[in-house]
Design an enzyme around this catalytic site. Structure first.
Site, PDB file in Angstrom:
ATOM      1  N   GLU A 146       1.384  -1.452   0.164  1.00  9.75           N
ATOM      2  CA  GLU A 146      -0.196  -0.056  -0.328  1.00  9.75           C
ATOM      3  C   GLU A 146       0.775   1.118   0.009  1.00  9.75           C
ATOM      4  OE1 GLU A 146      -3.278  -0.184   0.158  1.00  9.75           O
ATOM      5  OE2 GLU A 146      -3.681  -2.562   1.558  1.00  9.75           O
ATOM      6  N   CYS A 176      -1.462   9.165   4.114  1.00 12.39           N
ATOM      7  CA  CYS A 176      -2.013   8.439   2.522  1.00 12.39           C
ATOM      8  C   CYS A 176      -2.801   9.040   1.873  1.00 12.39           C
ATOM      9  CB  CYS A 176      -1.389   7.112   2.470  1.00 12.39           C
ATOM     10  SG  CYS A 176      -2.987   6.541   3.417  1.00 12.39           S
TER      11      CYS A 176
HETATM   12  P1  NAD Z   1       8.581   4.518   4.286  1.00 12.70           P
HETATM   13  O1  NAD Z   1       8.748   4.012   2.768  1.00 12.70           O
HETATM   14  O2  NAD Z   1       9.926   5.141   4.368  1.00 12.70           O
HETATM   15  O3  NAD Z   1       9.009   3.488   4.985  1.00 12.70           O
HETATM   16  C1  NAD Z   1       8.035   2.609   5.423  1.00 12.70           C
HETATM   17  C2  NAD Z   1       8.797   1.188   6.085  1.00 12.70           C
HETATM   18  O4  NAD Z   1       9.637   0.485   5.687  1.00 12.70           O
HETATM   19  C3  NAD Z   1       9.456   1.473   7.737  1.00 12.70           C
HETATM   20  O5  NAD Z   1       9.330   0.370   8.371  1.00 12.70           O
HETATM   21  C4  NAD Z   1      10.498   1.465   6.529  1.00 12.70           C
HETATM   22  O6  NAD Z   1      11.463   0.961   7.648  1.00 12.70           O
HETATM   23  C5  NAD Z   1      10.435  -0.003   5.905  1.00 12.70           C
HETATM   24  N1  NAD Z   1      12.075  -0.007   4.929  1.00 12.70           N
HETATM   25  C6  NAD Z   1      12.231   1.169   4.630  1.00 12.70           C
HETATM   26  N2  NAD Z   1      13.234   0.866   3.758  1.00 12.70           N
HETATM   27  C7  NAD Z   1      13.682  -0.288   3.355  1.00 12.70           C
HETATM   28  C8  NAD Z   1      13.646  -1.470   2.183  1.00 12.70           C
HETATM   29  N3  NAD Z   1      15.096  -1.217   1.798  1.00 12.70           N
HETATM   30  N4  NAD Z   1      13.659  -2.397   3.206  1.00 12.70           N
HETATM   31  C9  NAD Z   1      12.255  -2.610   3.329  1.00 12.70           C
HETATM   32  N5  NAD Z   1      11.354  -1.869   4.478  1.00 12.70           N
HETATM   33  C10 NAD Z   1      12.197  -0.978   4.477  1.00 12.70           C
HETATM   34  O7  NAD Z   1       7.492   4.961   4.127  1.00 12.70           O
HETATM   35  P2  NAD Z   1       6.559   5.825   5.455  1.00 12.70           P
HETATM   36  O8  NAD Z   1       7.184   7.282   5.805  1.00 12.70           O
HETATM   37  O9  NAD Z   1       7.373   5.767   6.962  1.00 12.70           O
HETATM   38  O10 NAD Z   1       5.256   6.147   5.829  1.00 12.70           O
HETATM   39  C11 NAD Z   1       4.799   7.223   4.470  1.00 12.70           C
HETATM   40  C12 NAD Z   1       4.663   6.853   3.106  1.00 12.70           C
HETATM   41  O11 NAD Z   1       3.427   5.407   3.651  1.00 12.70           O
HETATM   42  C13 NAD Z   1       3.867   7.524   2.277  1.00 12.70           C
HETATM   43  O12 NAD Z   1       4.695   7.290   0.846  1.00 12.70           O
HETATM   44  C14 NAD Z   1       2.584   7.262   2.179  1.00 12.70           C
HETATM   45  O13 NAD Z   1       1.816   7.595   1.349  1.00 12.70           O
HETATM   46  C15 NAD Z   1       2.012   5.816   2.695  1.00 12.70           C
HETATM   47  N6  NAD Z   1       0.838   5.244   3.391  1.00 12.70           N
HETATM   48  C16 NAD Z   1      -0.031   4.468   2.801  1.00 12.70           C
HETATM   49  C17 NAD Z   1      -0.808   4.413   3.108  1.00 12.70           C
HETATM   50  C18 NAD Z   1      -1.739   3.671   2.068  1.00 12.70           C
HETATM   51  O14 NAD Z   1      -2.892   2.917   2.700  1.00 12.70           O
HETATM   52  N7  NAD Z   1      -1.360   3.463   1.115  1.00 12.70           N
HETATM   53  C19 NAD Z   1      -1.177   4.216   4.328  1.00 12.70           C
HETATM   54  C20 NAD Z   1      -0.083   5.181   4.410  1.00 12.70           C
HETATM   55  C21 NAD Z   1       1.096   5.709   3.920  1.00 12.70           C
END
Ligand code: NAD
Length: 514
Positions: free
Chosen positions: A286, A320
């Site tokens: 997501e 999001c």
């Molecule tokens: P992010 O992608 O920076 O991090 C999300 C998670 O991924 C964290 O736990 C992080 O530690 C992990 N991560 C980072 N690099 C990784 C890798 N290489 N491999 C595996 N895991 C890794 O996102 P964020 O800043 O925590 O959240 C904000 C984003 O989330 C925004 O883009 C928002 O739109 C999106 N979001 C989407 C939804 C939805 O339902 N579509 C809901 C909430 C947030």
């Protein structure tokens, strides 16, 4: 087997002084508990770690909310190994028992609602009312997925004379959850409990900056009776431990919510077959949005302004589902912008732990910096209609509205994830739909209109997972508005919807000649 009915949990009624007072007293009490240490929970034990991370209050970064132990690669491998060992017993545990643990967790969340709210106010700078809605959502996820699994455990018969054909679901195996910080309780809860109730052994890796709230969730699942090895709480660095687990040959599925960049990386990494791996991994990702609201000439502008302000600046635009583009027909453009500007001017920006705050800080210094760069870019791409001052000392960015923005401008195309709203002028409704659809994303979208033909066309042509007509575009409610997008907003079916659990299950058919 019985299926218990599902009902949504009501939010706190802050109109009642007693409830309001208790909520704010709890914030003060929780404030006294800041600065503690939290440890990963692996194979039924809290374990110590070499690495740690401090979690700070974004409204006041001098305040250390807690210190969280970060697991090593070896500890990650140990978590997978113990999950494997626990799988046979968990998959054979009756659904009623698994669902019972989810319902118990929901009950504990209900009892600790004020505390959970307070932790969120302090760890991620989210205003109280929005935290409270989030606790309701987390509770709903537990109860809804419990009830959904009770529905799905029923075997379906496709028998013919002389042959029985039975269709049923089994769990997939070892399941990795990677969650974001912006819904630090509801999102990890939803993904984790869905995976667990379906019978998978589940590892939760929360976002670094919201690990303390994730630790409260882990505590709740432990108290609710989740067996050791079945659920494990593994805070760690995404780029190292997260990436390692995504590639681990014994992991069967990865459920991710977060940015497009990381989601695409995980999708790619999970596709590779590792030595010893005997399955292809399923990825649910997501991701972000660049959500637009269309305002046509027949819109009720009072309603539209209120809906746009709430959708764009609620939780400082860090949802999001947030509105970051408003697409306005020429004939109402001037009037709309004027009223929008006035409404934004009156927003109360400040410390999330102060009553009356409507817009809090952004999550951390890195986000503040990134958003400021987008604002500098936006000022070249349009005209500032209103920009509010940022309070000190937290990670604040003043809400800003930039008008006369072209559809292909950076601030009209890229997810900023902050309180920045671009206003785009269009000549007619065809253009409005074209501009609305002109991004890589398809998460949420809205339309304010009293023209039935426009509403009908939006329903068919507006490419978004969740379309909202004549209301704000955030705040989806479990089972009422199943939530999720397509295009580069994600793969997988909607959270809080009737297809969600199927992703955590493997369907099987057994045919018997009789
Ligand atoms: P992010 O992608 O920076 O991090 C999300 C998670 O991924 C964290 O736990 C992080 O530690 C992990 N991560 C980072 N690099 C990784 C890798 N290489 N491999 C595996 N895991 C890794 O996102 P964020 O800043 O925590 O959240 C904000 C984003 O989330 C925004 O883009 C928002 O739109 C999106 N979001 C989407 C939804 C939805 O339902 N579509 C809901 C909430 C947030």
């Amino acid at each position: 087997p019985q299926r218990l009915p599902f009902a949504n949990a009501p939010d706190s009624d802050y109109a009642q002084a007693e409830i309001r007072d208790r909520a704010w007293q709890t914030v003060s009490q929780v404030r006294q508990q800041l600065g503690q240490s939290y440890q990963p929970w692996i194979n039924g034990e809290f374990v110590s770690t070499q690495g740690t991370a401090q979690s700070l209050n974004p409204s006041n970064p001098d305040e250390v909310v807690g210190t969280v132990g970060l697991i090593s690669i070896e500890q990650a491998d140990e978590a997978v190994a113990t999950a494997k060992a626990a799988f046979t017993a968990w998959r054979q545990t009756p659904v009623a028992e698994r669902a019972g643990i989810l319902r118990k967790a929901a009950e504990l969340m209900e009892q600790r609602r004020h505390e959970l709210n307070a932790w969120m106010v302090l760890e991620v700078g989210k205003p109280l009312r929005e935290c409270d809605g989030e606790v309701s959502e987390a509770i709903d996820f537990c109860r809804y997925y419990a009830s959904e699994m009770e529905r799905l455990q029923e075997e379906t018969a496709y028998d013919i004379p002389g042959e029985t054909n039975r269709y049923h679901y089994q769990p997939r195996g070892i399941s990795l959850i990677i969650s974001p910080w912006n819904f630090p309780l509801a999102i990890p809860t939803g993904m984790t409990v869905a995976s667990l109730v379906a019978g998978n052994c589940t590892l939760l890796k929360p976002a670094e900056v919201s690990s303390v709230i994730a630790a409260q969730l882990a505590q709740i699942l432990i108290e609710a009776g989740i067996p050791k090895g079945v659920f494990q709480f593994i805070p760690g660095k995404g780029s190292t431990v997260g990436a390692h687990l995504v590639k681990h040959p014994d992991v069967h599925m990865i459920t991710f919510t977060g940015s497009q960049e990381v989601g695409c990386q995980i999708y790619r990494d999970a596709a590779g077959l590792q030595p010893g791996q005997k399955h292809l991994k399923r990825v649910i990702a997501e991701m972000g949005g660049k959500n637009g609201i269309i305002i046509d000439e027949s819109a009720d502008l009072d309603q539209a302004v209120a809906g746009v302000v709430q959708s764009a600046f609620g939780y400082s635009g860090q949802k999001c589902s947030a509105c970051s583009r408003v697409i306005v027909l020429e004939s109402v453009y001037e009037t709309f912008v004027e009223r929008l500007t006035e409404a934004v001017r009156s927003l109360n920006v400040g410390d999330a732990s102060k009553p009356g705050t409507q817009v809090g800080p952004v999550i951390d210094g890195k986000a503040q910096q990134r958003i400021r760069e987008y604002i500098a870019q936006g000022k070249q791409e349009g005209t500032v209609a209103v920009e509010l001052a940022s309070p000190q000392p937290g990670y604040f960015v003043g809400p800003i509205v930039i008008t006369e923005v072209a559809p292909d401008a950076t601030i009209a195309q890229e997810e900023i994830f902050g309180p920045v709203l671009a206003v785009l002028k269009v000549a007619n409704f065809d253009d409005a739909l074209r501009v609305a659809n002109g991004t890589n994303y398809a998460l949420t979208g809205g339309i304010y209109s009293r023209t039935p033909s426009h509403i009908d066309r939006a329903q068919v042509e507006f490419e978004v997972g969740n379309l909202y007509v004549n209301r704000g575009i955030t705040g989806a409610i479990v089972s009422r508005q199943p939530f999720g997008g397509f295009k580069l907003s994600g793969v997988g079916s909607k959270a809080g919807g009737p297809d969600y659990l199927l992703q955590f299950l493997e369907p099987r058919t057994v045919t018997e000649n009789i």
